[in-house]
Design an enzyme around this catalytic site. Structure first.
Site, PDB file in Angstrom:
ATOM      1  N   ASP A  13      -1.222  -1.029   2.747  1.00  0.00           N
ATOM      2  CA  ASP A  13      -1.897  -0.424   1.600  1.00  0.00           C
ATOM      3  C   ASP A  13      -0.928   0.104   0.555  1.00  0.00           C
ATOM      4  OD1 ASP A  13      -4.454  -0.853   2.791  1.00  0.00           O
ATOM      5  OD2 ASP A  13      -4.001   0.824   4.115  1.00  0.00           O
ATOM      6  N   LYS A  16       0.087  -3.977  -2.536  1.00  0.00           N
ATOM      7  CA  LYS A  16       0.642  -5.328  -2.599  1.00  0.00           C
ATOM      8  C   LYS A  16      -0.236  -6.263  -3.428  1.00  0.00           C
ATOM      9  CE  LYS A  16       0.713  -5.639   1.902  1.00  0.00           C
ATOM     10  NZ  LYS A  16       0.342  -4.265   2.262  1.00  0.00           N
ATOM     11  N   GLY A  40      -6.918  -5.794   3.317  1.00  0.00           N
ATOM     12  CA  GLY A  40      -7.806  -5.576   2.182  1.00  0.00           C
ATOM     13  C   GLY A  40      -6.937  -5.424   0.952  1.00  0.00           C
ATOM     14  N   HIS A  41      -6.923  -6.460   0.120  1.00  0.00           N
ATOM     15  CA  HIS A  41      -6.076  -6.427  -1.073  1.00  0.00           C
ATOM     16  C   HIS A  41      -6.958  -6.239  -2.305  1.00  0.00           C
ATOM     17  CE1 HIS A  41      -2.659  -8.688   1.191  1.00  0.00           C
ATOM     18  NE2 HIS A  41      -2.745  -7.420   1.522  1.00  0.00           N
ATOM     19  N   THR A 129      -8.992  -2.102  12.952  1.00  0.00           N
ATOM     20  CA  THR A 129     -10.069  -2.391  11.997  1.00  0.00           C
ATOM     21  C   THR A 129     -11.275  -3.029  12.706  1.00  0.00           C
ATOM     22  OG1 THR A 129      -9.163  -4.567  11.523  1.00  0.00           O
ATOM     23  CG2 THR A 129      -8.403  -2.759  10.121  1.00  0.00           C
ATOM     24  N   GLN A 223      -0.590  -6.084   5.514  1.00  0.00           N
ATOM     25  CA  GLN A 223      -0.185  -4.883   6.251  1.00  0.00           C
ATOM     26  C   GLN A 223       1.212  -4.441   5.804  1.00  0.00           C
ATOM     27  OE1 GLN A 223      -1.535  -7.609   8.557  1.00  0.00           O
ATOM     28  NE2 GLN A 223      -3.486  -6.820   7.858  1.00  0.00           N
ATOM     29  N   THR A 298     -10.811  -2.128   3.488  1.00  0.00           N
ATOM     30  CA  THR A 298     -11.501  -2.939   4.500  1.00  0.00           C
ATOM     31  C   THR A 298     -12.543  -2.117   5.239  1.00  0.00           C
ATOM     32  OG1 THR A 298      -9.623  -4.418   4.744  1.00  0.00           O
ATOM     33  CG2 THR A 298     -11.132  -4.332   6.604  1.00  0.00           C
ATOM     34  N   THR A 299     -12.171  -0.894   5.640  1.00  0.00           N
ATOM     35  CA  THR A 299     -13.073  -0.112   6.492  1.00  0.00           C
ATOM     36  C   THR A 299     -13.654   1.115   5.789  1.00  0.00           C
ATOM     37  OG1 THR A 299     -11.190   1.148   7.307  1.00  0.00           O
ATOM     38  CG2 THR A 299     -11.827  -0.782   8.594  1.00  0.00           C
ATOM     39  N   VAL A 412       1.749   2.117 -12.494  1.00  0.00           N
ATOM     40  CA  VAL A 412       1.193   3.422 -12.880  1.00  0.00           C
ATOM     41  C   VAL A 412      -0.340   3.389 -12.958  1.00  0.00           C
ATOM     42  CG1 VAL A 412       3.246   4.311 -14.038  1.00  0.00           C
ATOM     43  CG2 VAL A 412       1.681   2.823 -15.308  1.00  0.00           C
ATOM     44  N   GLY A 413      -0.942   2.363 -12.337  1.00  0.00           N
ATOM     45  CA  GLY A 413      -2.397   2.252 -12.326  1.00  0.00           C
ATOM     46  C   GLY A 413      -2.791   0.939 -11.687  1.00  0.00           C
TER      47      GLY A 413
END
Ligand code: IMP
Ligand code: MG
Length: 422
Positions: A13, A16, A40-41, A129, A223, A298-299, A412-413
């Protein structure tokens, strides 16, 4: 851009997805090489937000090819759902997606076993997960897995499905869990098999031919370093090699064809699931959750949050061979007056510069902190490094120096444009 491996330098997280999306401008093919739909991307495209679990983030861009490599574990039902979700939102998924015939399949019993094993561990649970990832890789290593290539022949797939179901149901019963009925599961898997057939290919040959034609590859790590099965905080890890080497074994592209490794890390640290996290801090958690940040893609679980841990990122730079760094979520710290950075651990009276290899020892480590003054100004509108507040520049430079790699990108966002390139 030459062939590039992008990895998470922390516990996943790290942002990426957004960095991959940004770098996809300079790549032709985006490759996933490990993990499954535990990932979860999140990518913000214009006014739309997309969360991808299995399909590489390059799918949102026209003219880019996406490859799900042999090292990934694929839940066929989840992949079909993801493809339909994208096409429903106007994203073309056709010849731009290739699925390795050697990737292993996540089956219904893997999900059931994942859940049962977690239940049985009680307070020692990993906090998975529950997507069946560990049991699927377990079957792969035990040489009892089903692969994507098996989806090509409905008859033999049905036979294998029945056999594996019988064996796994015996295990589920012995654990006191409900067995899985053959139907409707077999029917759903056969339907997914049909839907996925057009995407199945020998992706190893495809990638090598593409490289011969000068195509540039971007390997999208899932991951993060400390969830690596071999080098992470075992057993509080995922079941694949999340570090740079996994890109080679998970795609069939050899190490000498890789040109650079980019490490992505947050300006602070987060982790979902159980396991060591020396710089975890309730104040940082409350602050970020209060800003509506740091809930799992994801969760939906609230992520554990804490200060930046340079002991961890230094070791990550070492084992991944990180050349360049992308520091994300700098704006998360915009209103923190004093920011702490962990530069060493203290364990049993000793000062450690590298993390211990054993989770129990790692859990007992106490962080040694250096303090940095905050900048107390919003940074999200900044597009040039020189325009960042001086304290913010000093902070990110220090993170890169402590980690031991070149600072290349500051995010930055969540938006594509909210990016500073150095
Ligand atoms: P699994 O991969 O579902 O078996 O989960 C094992 C551990 O890895 C748990 O702590 C999960 O929370 C963590 N994990 C798995 N995938 C991700 C991810 O994409 N981001 C962050 N943590 C993850
Ligand atoms: Mg994620």
């Amino acid at each position: 851009m030459a062939n590039t491996i992008l990895v998470g330098a922390q516990w996943g997280d790290e942002g990426k997805g957004k960095i991959i999306d940004y770098l996809t401008d300079e790549a032709d093919i985006v490759v996933r090489s490990q993990g499954g739909n535990n990932a979860g991307h999140t990518i913000v495209h214009g006014s739309k937000k997309f969360v991808l679990h299995l399909i590489p983030s390059g799918i949102l861009r026209r003219g880019k090819i996406c490859v799900i490599g042999n090292g990934v574990v694929v839940d066929p039902l989840a992949l079909v759902t993801e493809i339909r979700g994208l096409t429903g939102r106007g994203i073309k998924v056709g010849r731009n997606l290739l699925l390795s015939d050697c990737a292993h399949l996540v089956m219904p019993w893997h999900r059931a076993l994942d859940e049962q094993r977690e239940l049985r561990k009680g307070k020692n649970k990993i906090g998975t997960t529950k997507r069946g990832i560990g049991p699927a890789y377990g079957d792969k290593a035990a040489r009892t897995g089903l692969r994507v290539g098996d989806l090509l022949d409905a008859e033999s797939f049905t036979e294998k499905f029945r056999l594996r179901l019988r064996e796994n149901n015996a295990v589920l019963r012995s654990l006191g869990a409900k067995p899985i009925p053959l139907q409707p599961f077999l029917r759903h898997y056969l339907a997914a098999a049909k839907a996925l057939r057009p995407f199945i290919a020998n992706t190893v040959v495809y990638l090598h031919e593409a490289m011969t034609r000068g195509r540039r590859l971007l390997f999208e790590g899932a991951q993060g370093t400390y969830l690596d099965l071999d080098l992470g905080t075992y057993p509080f890890v995922t079941s694949s090699n999340t570090t740079a080497g996994g890109a080679c074994t998970g795609s069939g592209v050899p190490p000498h064809r890789m040109d650079t490794v980019i490490g992505v890390m947050k300006a602070y640290t987060t982790r979902v699931g159980e396991g060591p996290f020396p710089t975890e801090d309730d104040g940082v958690s409350d602050l970020l959750h209060g800003m509506g940040r740091e809930f799992g893609a994801t969760t939906g679980r609230a992520r554990r949050c804490g200060w930046f841990d340079a002991v961890a990122t230094r070791y990550a730079a070492m084992i991944n061979g990180i050349d360049d760094l992308a520091i994300t979520n700098l704006d998360g710290l915009d209103h923190v007056p004093v920011i702490k950075v962990c530069t060493a651990y203290r364990l049993d009276g000793k000062l450690l510069r590298h993390p211990p290899t054993e989770a129990a020892a790692w859990k007992r480590c106490r962080p040694v902190y250096t303090e940095f003054p905050g900048w107390m100004k919003p940074t999200s509108a900044t597009r040039k490094f020189s325009r960042l507040p001086a304290a913010a520049r000093r902070y990110v430079r220090a993170l890169a120096d402590l980690t031991g790699a070149r600072l290349s990108i500051v995010s930055v966002g969540a938006g594509h444009d909210e990016t500073i390139r150095l």
